[in-house]
Design a protein around this motif. Structure first.
Motif, PDB file in Angstrom:
ATOM      1  N   GLU A  46     -13.826   9.065   3.290  1.00  0.00           N
ATOM      2  CA  GLU A  46     -14.638   7.918   3.655  1.00  0.00           C
ATOM      3  C   GLU A  46     -13.705   6.849   3.264  1.00  0.00           C
ATOM      4  O   GLU A  46     -13.534   5.716   3.928  1.00  0.00           O
ATOM      5  CB  GLU A  46     -16.139   7.846   2.957  1.00  0.00           C
ATOM      6  CG  GLU A  46     -16.939   8.845   3.596  1.00  0.00           C
ATOM      7  CD  GLU A  46     -16.884  10.189   2.740  1.00  0.00           C
ATOM      8  OE1 GLU A  46     -17.678  11.034   3.201  1.00  0.00           O
ATOM      9  OE2 GLU A  46     -16.004  10.366   2.016  1.00  0.00           O
ATOM     10  N   CYS A  47     -13.217   6.932   1.901  1.00  0.00           N
ATOM     11  CA  CYS A  47     -12.108   5.704   1.522  1.00  0.00           C
ATOM     12  C   CYS A  47     -10.980   5.505   2.428  1.00  0.00           C
ATOM     13  O   CYS A  47     -10.783   4.473   2.644  1.00  0.00           O
ATOM     14  CB  CYS A  47     -11.811   5.901   0.039  1.00  0.00           C
ATOM     15  SG  CYS A  47     -13.037   5.718  -1.304  1.00  0.00           S
ATOM     16  N   LEU A  48     -10.217   6.620   2.782  1.00  0.00           N
ATOM     17  CA  LEU A  48      -9.308   6.478   3.593  1.00  0.00           C
ATOM     18  C   LEU A  48      -9.605   6.022   5.008  1.00  0.00           C
ATOM     19  O   LEU A  48      -8.868   5.403   5.297  1.00  0.00           O
ATOM     20  CB  LEU A  48      -8.561   7.912   3.776  1.00  0.00           C
ATOM     21  CG  LEU A  48      -7.912   8.490   2.544  1.00  0.00           C
ATOM     22  CD1 LEU A  48      -7.314   9.799   2.733  1.00  0.00           C
ATOM     23  CD2 LEU A  48      -6.499   7.539   2.142  1.00  0.00           C
ATOM     24  N   GLU A  49     -10.907   6.223   5.503  1.00  0.00           N
ATOM     25  CA  GLU A  49     -11.261   5.614   6.579  1.00  0.00           C
ATOM     26  C   GLU A  49     -11.378   4.208   6.628  1.00  0.00           C
ATOM     27  O   GLU A  49     -10.830   3.548   7.283  1.00  0.00           O
ATOM     28  CB  GLU A  49     -12.562   6.241   6.954  1.00  0.00           C
ATOM     29  CG  GLU A  49     -13.114   6.080   8.432  1.00  0.00           C
ATOM     30  CD  GLU A  49     -12.478   6.415   9.571  1.00  0.00           C
ATOM     31  OE1 GLU A  49     -12.170   5.631  10.492  1.00  0.00           O
ATOM     32  OE2 GLU A  49     -12.242   7.781   9.567  1.00  0.00           O
ATOM     33  N   VAL A  50     -11.865   3.822   5.456  1.00  0.00           N
ATOM     34  CA  VAL A  50     -12.042   2.225   5.303  1.00  0.00           C
ATOM     35  C   VAL A  50     -10.704   1.607   5.112  1.00  0.00           C
ATOM     36  O   VAL A  50     -10.296   0.653   5.918  1.00  0.00           O
ATOM     37  CB  VAL A  50     -12.986   1.737   4.035  1.00  0.00           C
ATOM     38  CG1 VAL A  50     -12.949   0.416   3.660  1.00  0.00           C
ATOM     39  CG2 VAL A  50     -14.152   2.422   4.189  1.00  0.00           C
ATOM     40  N   VAL A  51      -9.986   2.200   4.349  1.00  0.00           N
ATOM     41  CA  VAL A  51      -8.363   1.619   4.098  1.00  0.00           C
ATOM     42  C   VAL A  51      -7.513   1.620   5.406  1.00  0.00           C
ATOM     43  O   VAL A  51      -6.900   0.635   5.626  1.00  0.00           O
ATOM     44  CB  VAL A  51      -7.859   2.498   2.940  1.00  0.00           C
ATOM     45  CG1 VAL A  51      -6.034   2.172   3.014  1.00  0.00           C
ATOM     46  CG2 VAL A  51      -8.415   2.257   1.667  1.00  0.00           C
ATOM     47  N   SER A  52      -7.672   2.641   6.209  1.00  0.00           N
ATOM     48  CA  SER A  52      -6.966   2.737   7.499  1.00  0.00           C
ATOM     49  C   SER A  52      -7.279   1.553   8.363  1.00  0.00           C
ATOM     50  O   SER A  52      -6.336   1.491   9.316  1.00  0.00           O
ATOM     51  CB  SER A  52      -7.072   4.127   7.948  1.00  0.00           C
ATOM     52  OG  SER A  52      -8.625   4.405   8.606  1.00  0.00           O
ATOM     53  N   LYS A  53      -8.534   1.161   8.184  1.00  0.00           N
ATOM     54  CA  LYS A  53      -8.842  -0.054   9.075  1.00  0.00           C
ATOM     55  C   LYS A  53      -8.624  -1.417   8.513  1.00  0.00           C
ATOM     56  O   LYS A  53      -8.789  -2.295   9.371  1.00  0.00           O
ATOM     57  CB  LYS A  53     -10.378   0.244   9.438  1.00  0.00           C
ATOM     58  CG  LYS A  53     -10.788   1.492  10.309  1.00  0.00           C
ATOM     59  CD  LYS A  53     -12.089   1.520  10.385  1.00  0.00           C
ATOM     60  CE  LYS A  53     -12.699   2.855  11.416  1.00  0.00           C
ATOM     61  NZ  LYS A  53     -13.928   2.959  11.422  1.00  0.00           N
TER      62      LYS A  53
END
Length: 238
Positions: A46-53
């Motif tokens: 979930e954190c990588l999802e946020v960061v990737s955007k």
């Protein structure tokens, strides 16, 4: 231009979302992310999802590297290694490609960013004292360096030959000085303040702000326990 500097998110979704909401309300939409987005807490995907955007420049941290290759975590503490094994087993395959493309260092005309030391970024050395920082200063060719890894907000000054802990607040910077600056940790602060820590830099005013924000650390701790991760990782947040 103003930009936000975030380090050591460590799979802490509640802290990351709180930081992102604050920065959005402050209309800051340029980000530097200094690595260690995963490890320790229970929401790496979930954190990588946020960061990737995010519109961000990102460098890799030692936990990010170890999540792809456990040999990179051989020097970790027992607790950290247990957590990175859990992270590697929990990480969706698509994030391996994302992490593998991250550089150790990113350099512009005005700043250098890396997770730990500038002089040997792939070794991930801790910078606590001025002597620790001097090899990085000798390697740097920019007036500003952004680092993470220690989870403590701190500033090093090359010409002033000094270092200081950074409390919450505003700090005017000297354009004639050379700095290494640690914004502290978003996801696992280690300065006996449970609030997340990040930095905002105003390039035009040449001014640094250290921002501390409360978040639902009890929710994060509960997730850590429910995932079967070490209890000390939950307790540390509180």
């Amino acid at each position: 231009m103003k930009y936000a500097v975030l380090a050591d998110i460590h799979s802490n979704l509640e802290a990351l979302n709180t930081a992102a909401d604050y920065l959005a309300s402050a209309k800051i939409n340029h980000y530097l992310i200094l690595g260690d987005m995963v490890g320790y807490a229970a929401n790496p995907n979930e954190c990588l999802e946020v960061v990737s955007k995010m519109p961000a420049k990102i460098v890799i941290g030692n936990h990010d590297a170890a999540a792809m290759d456990l040999r990179q975590g051989e020097g970790f503490t027992k607790t950290a290694y247990e957590a990175i094994v859990w992270t590697k087993n929990s990480l969706e395959a698509r994030w391996n490609d994302f992490l593998s493309r991250l550089p150790y260092v990113h350099i512009t005309t005005t700043y250098t960013m890396t997770h730990a030391s500038v002089d040997s970024p792939e070794v991930f050395q801790y910078l606590f004292y001025l002597d620790d920082a001097m090899p990085s200063f000798r390697r740097m060719e920019t007036p500003l360096g952004w680092i993470g890894h220690t989870h403590v907000p701190q500033i090093f000054m090359a010409k002033g030959k000094s270092t200081a802990y950074l409390n919450e607040g505003m700090y005017p910077l000297d354009r004639n000085e050379t700095y290494l600056i640690n914004p502290g940790s978003v996801g696992q602060p280690r300065d006996r303040d449970s609030r997340l820590s990040l930095a905002v830099f105003d390039e035009e005013a040449y001014r640094l702000q250290i921002v501390r924000l409360p978040y639902d650390c009890h929710k994060t701790a509960k997730k850590i326990r429910e995932a079967g991760l070490p209890e000390s990782l939950a307790a540390r947040l509180l």
